[in-house]
Scaffold this motif. Structure first.
Motif, PDB file in Angstrom:
ATOM      1  N   GLU A  77       0.687  -1.528  -0.454  1.00 57.74           N
ATOM      2  CA  GLU A  77      -0.365   0.272   0.000  1.00 57.74           C
ATOM      3  C   GLU A  77       0.804   1.379  -0.197  1.00 57.74           C
ATOM      4  O   GLU A  77       2.029   0.847   0.696  1.00 57.74           O
ATOM      5  CB  GLU A  77      -1.238  -0.024   1.457  1.00 57.74           C
ATOM      6  CG  GLU A  77      -1.895  -0.818   1.115  1.00 57.74           C
ATOM      7  CD  GLU A  77      -2.347  -1.251   2.466  1.00 57.74           C
ATOM      8  OE1 GLU A  77      -3.473  -1.296   2.327  1.00 57.74           O
ATOM      9  OE2 GLU A  77      -1.950  -1.226   3.584  1.00 57.74           O
ATOM     10  N   ASP A 252      -1.389   2.280  -8.997  1.00 58.09           N
ATOM     11  CA  ASP A 252      -1.960   2.938  -8.488  1.00 58.09           C
ATOM     12  C   ASP A 252      -1.486   2.200  -7.243  1.00 58.09           C
ATOM     13  O   ASP A 252      -3.096   1.765  -6.832  1.00 58.09           O
ATOM     14  CB  ASP A 252      -2.928   4.280  -9.033  1.00 58.09           C
ATOM     15  CG  ASP A 252      -3.254   4.568  -8.740  1.00 58.09           C
ATOM     16  OD1 ASP A 252      -2.961   5.288  -7.520  1.00 58.09           O
ATOM     17  OD2 ASP A 252      -4.484   5.044  -8.955  1.00 58.09           O
ATOM     18  N   PRO A 254      -3.234   1.760  -3.175  1.00 58.14           N
ATOM     19  CA  PRO A 254      -3.790   1.958  -2.188  1.00 58.14           C
ATOM     20  C   PRO A 254      -3.386   2.565  -1.150  1.00 58.14           C
ATOM     21  O   PRO A 254      -2.418   2.238  -0.589  1.00 58.14           O
ATOM     22  CB  PRO A 254      -4.788   1.191  -1.711  1.00 58.14           C
ATOM     23  CG  PRO A 254      -4.517  -0.543  -1.895  1.00 58.14           C
ATOM     24  CD  PRO A 254      -3.705   0.284  -3.056  1.00 58.14           C
ATOM     25  N   ASN A 256      -2.089   3.119   3.044  1.00 56.84           N
ATOM     26  CA  ASN A 256      -2.166   2.646   4.052  1.00 56.84           C
ATOM     27  C   ASN A 256      -2.131   3.221   4.694  1.00 56.84           C
ATOM     28  O   ASN A 256      -2.103   4.304   5.581  1.00 56.84           O
ATOM     29  CB  ASN A 256      -0.608   1.818   4.185  1.00 56.84           C
ATOM     30  CG  ASN A 256      -0.534   1.302   5.257  1.00 56.84           C
ATOM     31  OD1 ASN A 256      -0.762   1.290   6.603  1.00 56.84           O
ATOM     32  ND2 ASN A 256       0.751   0.240   5.663  1.00 56.84           N
TER      33      ASN A 256
END
Ligand code: SF4
Ligand code: SF4
Length: 371
Positions: A77, A252, A254, A256
């Protein structure tokens, strides 16, 4: 009888995307390398890492039969830019003290093994990356980092975890060696700001910013202050510039959430002014290589990073921190940082501090005024 496939499935259920198996044979080449470079790795033995002993898995478990390697992707992430700019990514979600992430998943895997009658140990000092290469899971880069063969788009943002078990499993085909493309003109070596990389997979760890940031002794030598740049703890530069990592860096990811939630605690100004209770409650559980007695080194590192931002917005914090701190290493670096940022406010503060500073601090102030 527990099969390899069942072990792999259990590791996958615990969140490890890749699993490999290797024998209990000693890691002889690693032992030879460490023995030949004692001067460079003596610090590790001095802090109790026993790297030489870790080169023989039998020292960990005399009746061990296999080393299972679990592959963790630690950059799955995205991290807040303000964090990744000052801290090595592998430290941002390190749960070795908090035990609220990776540790739980390792524990779940070991519980599975135990439920099937298999004893296991997860030694800290075994050469995990060499074990992973011998288990066919990846190759090395000339930056001395380990690159996966199969996960995270074959990048280096992985952490192999060696688990020694007392059950025999068929070993995988090794892929030990450097896997860099011919056409890369040693981007990592050229980019290493402190000349720690020596070529062909060799490093002088004592010159690496990671080592310098948490084990460096005394005031950072003047010639290393600018090269250490914005890093406070760790360094990712040789990974950021590596073309083998480009595919993953383009992804790309997400955010954390866990790391984003604590990012406010790691703002440079808060670190510069922190006291011992703040450090022990909010910082140490996440980055623990420096004990509370080394708070001076945290503050010195932060002052150096602030100086290298060239941001006049930090002058006020640096001036305040000079009056808050007695430590000459912190005050000396604050003087350097004020000189590096420059401007009338920084200069006026240095003039004001000059009579109060003695010894090394006075020297730093004088040099800063000449910048
Ligand atoms: S982590 Fe930073 S200092 Fe260390 S070898 Fe890589 S670029 Fe150089
Ligand atoms: S920058 Fe180039 S030489 Fe260095 S590890 Fe990456 S591919 Fe290999």
């Amino acid at each position: 009888m527990l099969t390899r496939d069942q072990v792999v499935a259990a590791a996958n259920r615990s969140g490890f995307e890749d699993v490999g198996f290797t024998s209990m044979d000693p890691f002889a080449s690693q032992h030879d390398y460490l023995s030949a470079h004692r001067a460079e790795y003596g610090w590790a033995e001095a802090v109790g890492l026993e790297l030489l002993a870790g080169c023989d898995p039998k020292n960990v478990m005399p009746d061990g039969r296999t080393v299972i390697v679990l592959m963790e992707v630690y950059f799955r992430e995205a991290y807040p830019a303000a964090m990744a700019g000052h801290f090595g990514r592998c430290y941002l979600d390190d749960d070795r003290v908090t035990k609220d992430g990776l540790s739980r998943r390792i524990k779940a895997f070991r519980t599975f093994l135990r439920d099937h009658g298999v004893d296991s140990k997860v030694p800290f000092h075994l050469p995990h990356r060499v074990a992973a290469a011998r288990a066919g899971m990846g190759t090395f880069g000339k930056n001395c980092l380990f690159y996966s063969n199969r996960v995270a788009r074959r990048s280096s943002w992985v952490l192999p975890i060696a688990v020694v078990v007392d059950r025999a499993f068929e070993p995988d085909e090794p892929t030990v060696g450097i896997g860099c493309p011919e056409w890369c003109r040693n981007a990592c070596i050229a980019a290493c700001p402190t000349r720690a990389l020596k070529g062909n997979g060799r490093i002088d760890p004592r010159r690496c910013i990671s080592f310098l940031s948490y084990f460096g002794q005394g005031l950072t030598p003047p010639e290393l202050r600018e090269p250490m740049g914005l890093y406070v703890y760790g360094c990712d530069r040789c990974q950021n510039v590596c073309p083998r990592n480009a595919a993953w860096l383009a992804k790309d990811l997400p955010v954390n959430g866990k790391v984003a939630a604590k990012a406010g605690d790691f703002e440079l100004a808060k670190l510069l002014h922190m006291d011992r209770p703040y450090f022990e409650a909010r910082i140490w559980p996440h980055m623990f290589y420096m004990p509370a007695d080394d708070l001076w080194r945290w503050k010195m590192n932060v002052a150096r990073a602030m100086g290298n931002t060239l941001d006049p917005g930090y002058v006020g914090d640096l001036v305040r921190a000079f009056t808050e701190n007695d430590d000459a290493r912190v005050r000396g670096m604050i003087a350097w940082a004020l000189g590096r940022i420059g401007g009338p406010k920084a200069r006026a503060a240095l003039e004001r501090f000059r009579p109060a500073g003695g010894g090394v601090v006075r020297e730093e102030i004088s040099r800063a005024l000449e910048m």
